[in-house]
Design an enzyme around this catalytic site. Structure first.
Site, PDB file in Angstrom:
ATOM      1  CE  LYS A  82      -4.535   0.878   0.200  1.00 12.35           C
ATOM      2  NZ  LYS A  82      -5.559   0.116  -0.536  1.00 12.35           N
TER       3      LYS A  82
ATOM      4  N   GLY B 109     -21.205   5.929   3.784  1.00 15.57           N
ATOM      5  CA  GLY B 109     -20.197   6.241   2.776  1.00 15.57           C
ATOM      6  C   GLY B 109     -20.754   6.058   1.375  1.00 15.57           C
TER       7      GLY B 109
ATOM      8  N   GLY C 211     -19.292   7.105  -1.577  1.00 19.12           N
ATOM      9  CA  GLY C 211     -18.256   7.411  -2.558  1.00 19.12           C
ATOM     10  C   GLY C 211     -18.409   6.546  -3.794  1.00 19.12           C
TER      11      GLY C 211
ATOM     12  CB  VAL D 219     -17.240   1.256  -3.500  1.00 20.70           C
ATOM     13  CG1 VAL D 219     -17.866  -0.107  -3.209  1.00 20.70           C
ATOM     14  CG2 VAL D 219     -15.939   1.086  -4.265  1.00 20.70           C
TER      15      VAL D 219
END
Length: 353
Positions: A83, A187, A189, A191
Site C-alpha cells: 500500500k 459512505g 463514494g 463504491v
C-alpha cells in the site's frame, strides 16, 4: 473514522519492506509499505489522506498493506500485499499542480523498489492521477482506458460487495432477496454510491450517510433516508454496510449496533482484532472486509492480462459471494469467528505458495 484509530506501537511489524521519504517536489511524506511478496508482486492502491501526525499515516500504511496480503490471497490471486500513503497535514487540500507533484514523487518511490510493488488508485486518487504516476514508473495500473489502461476498479469492487450482501442476507434469512430489507450504508463514494443505486433498484429500504453533505442529493434521488454519520451507527436495520474509511467498528460501536449483519467495502473495519469476537458475541454476522472488497484487485489483475474477457472477470468477482458463504459455514462448523475463518483461508493459500 480512519484506520489510524490504532496506535503505531500496537501494530506487529512483519513487513518485508517499508520506505518513507519526503517527496522532492511535493515535500510531503510518501510511504510505501510492502507486506508480502510470497504470492507474487505486491499490489495495492495509493491513498492521499490528512493525518494528525506522520506516525498515523505510517500506521495506516502498515495495516492497509497487511490487509492487501490477505485480500489478494483470499481472492486467489498470484499477488502479494502492499500500500502507498501520501500524508497531508490536517485541513490541507492540494491544488492540481500539487497533486501532480505528489504523484510524480510517488512514482519515483515505486520505481525505486524495482518492481516488487505495483500501485493503483485508492481514496484520494484516481485513474487520471495514476497516469501521472506512470510518467515515472511502469509499476502502476488502473490508468484511464484512453491512455491504454483498464480504468478504475470501483464497478468491480461494488459488484463484489453486492455479491457479499446477498450471501450475508442468505445466511441470516435464508434468502438473497433484497426487496424490503432495511440496509444502512455509511459512505456514498465511488463504491458506496454504486452499491446504493443497485440496492435501491432492487427494492431495499435504504438509510444512508456520508461526511460529504453534497451526497444528500443522491440519497434523495434514491428515496433513501439521510441521517448524520454518527446516527447511522445506531439505526435499527437488517444490515450495516460501511463503505467509508476503516476503524469504524470500535468496541463501543459494536455494543451500540442494532443490526443483524455487517458487510461493506471499507478496509480495516475492525478497530481491534478482537472486534470480530465482540460482534459474534452479540450475534451480529460480520463478513470479513478483505474478502468482501476484493473485486477491485481481481478486476485489476485480470483486466491487465492479454485477451482479458469482461464476462469472465465479472463471473470471478461475483464468486466473492460464494467465498463469503464458505467463510460463514466454516465459522459455524469450527466454532471460530468469521475473521479467523477468513484468515485461515488466506493463510492456507499463502502457505501453499
Amino acid at each position: 473514522m480512519p484506520t489510524t484509530a490504532v496506535q503505531l506501537e500496537a501494530i506487529p511489524f512483519d513487513h518485508e519492506r517499508v520506505v518513507m521519504v519526503t517527496g522532492s517536489r511535493s515535500r510531503l511524506p510518501i510511504i510505501v509499505a510492502v507486506h508480502s511478496t510470497v504470492l507474487g508482486q505486491a499490489l495495492g492502491g495509493a491513498r492521499v489522506w490528512a493525518y494528525p501526525h506522520w506516525t498515523d499515516a505510517l500506521a495506516d500504511a502498515l495495516r492497509l498493506s497487511e490487509g492487501m496480503t490477505f485480500k489478494n490471497a483470499a481472492a486467489g490471486l498470484a499477488r502479494g500485499g502492499g500500500k502507498s500513503v501520501i500524508a497531508l497535514p490536517l485541513g490541507t487540500s492540494l491544488t492540481d499542480d500539487q497533486k501532480r507533484d505528489a504523484m510524480l514523487d510517488l512514482g519515483d518511490v515505486v520505481e525505486g523498489l524495482g518492481g516488487v510493488y505495483m500501485t493503483a488508485e485508492d481514496v484520494g486518487t484516481s485513474a487520471e492521477l495514476m497516469a501521472v504516476v506512470a510518467e515515472r514508473t511502469q509499476h502502476v495500473c488502473g490508468l484511464p482506458p484512453e491512455q491504454g489502461g483498464v480504468g478504475e476498479p470501483a464497478d468491480a469492487t461494488a459488484e463484489g460487495v453486492h455479491a457479499s450482501v446477498l450471501a450475508t442476507l442468505e445466511a441470516l434469512f435464508g434468502s438473497k432477496d433484497v426487496s424490503g430489507r432495511r440496509i444502512v450504508i455509511s459512505g456514498l463514494g465511488q463504491v458506496g454510491g454504486r452499491l446504493a443505486k443497485r440496492l435501491a433498484a432492487e427494492g431495499a429500504a435504504l438509510t444512508v450517510t456520508d461526511v460529504n453533505l453534497a451526497k444528500k442529493e443522491l440519497a434523495e434521488s434514491l428515496g433513501a433516508t439521510w441521517v448524520d454519520a454518527s446516527d447511522a451507527l445506531t439505526v435499527e436495520a437488517d444490515l450495516f454496510v460501511p463503505c467509508g474509511l476503516g476503524g469504524v467498528l470500535t468496541s463501543q460501536v459494536i455494543a451500540d449496533l442494532r443490526v443483524k449483519g455487517v458487510v461493506g467495502a471499507a478496509n480495516n473495519q475492525l478497530a481491534a482484532h478482537d472486534g470480530a469476537a465482540e460482534l459474534a458475541a452479540r450475534g451480529i454476522l460480520w463478513a470479513p472486509d478483505f474478502v468482501v472488497n476484493g473485486g477491485g484487485v481481481i478486476y485489476l489483475d485480470m483486466a491487465m492480462r492479454p485477451g482479458a474477457d469482461a464476462a469472465a472477470i465479472s463471473a470471478r468477482v461475483t464468486q466473492i459471494g460464494d467465498v463469503v458463504a464458505t467463510i460463514f459455514r466454516d465459522s459455524a462448523a469450527k466454532g471460530i469467528t468469521t475473521l479467523e475463518a477468513a484468515e485461515q483461508l488466506a493463510a492456507a493459500r499463502l502457505g501453499a505458495a
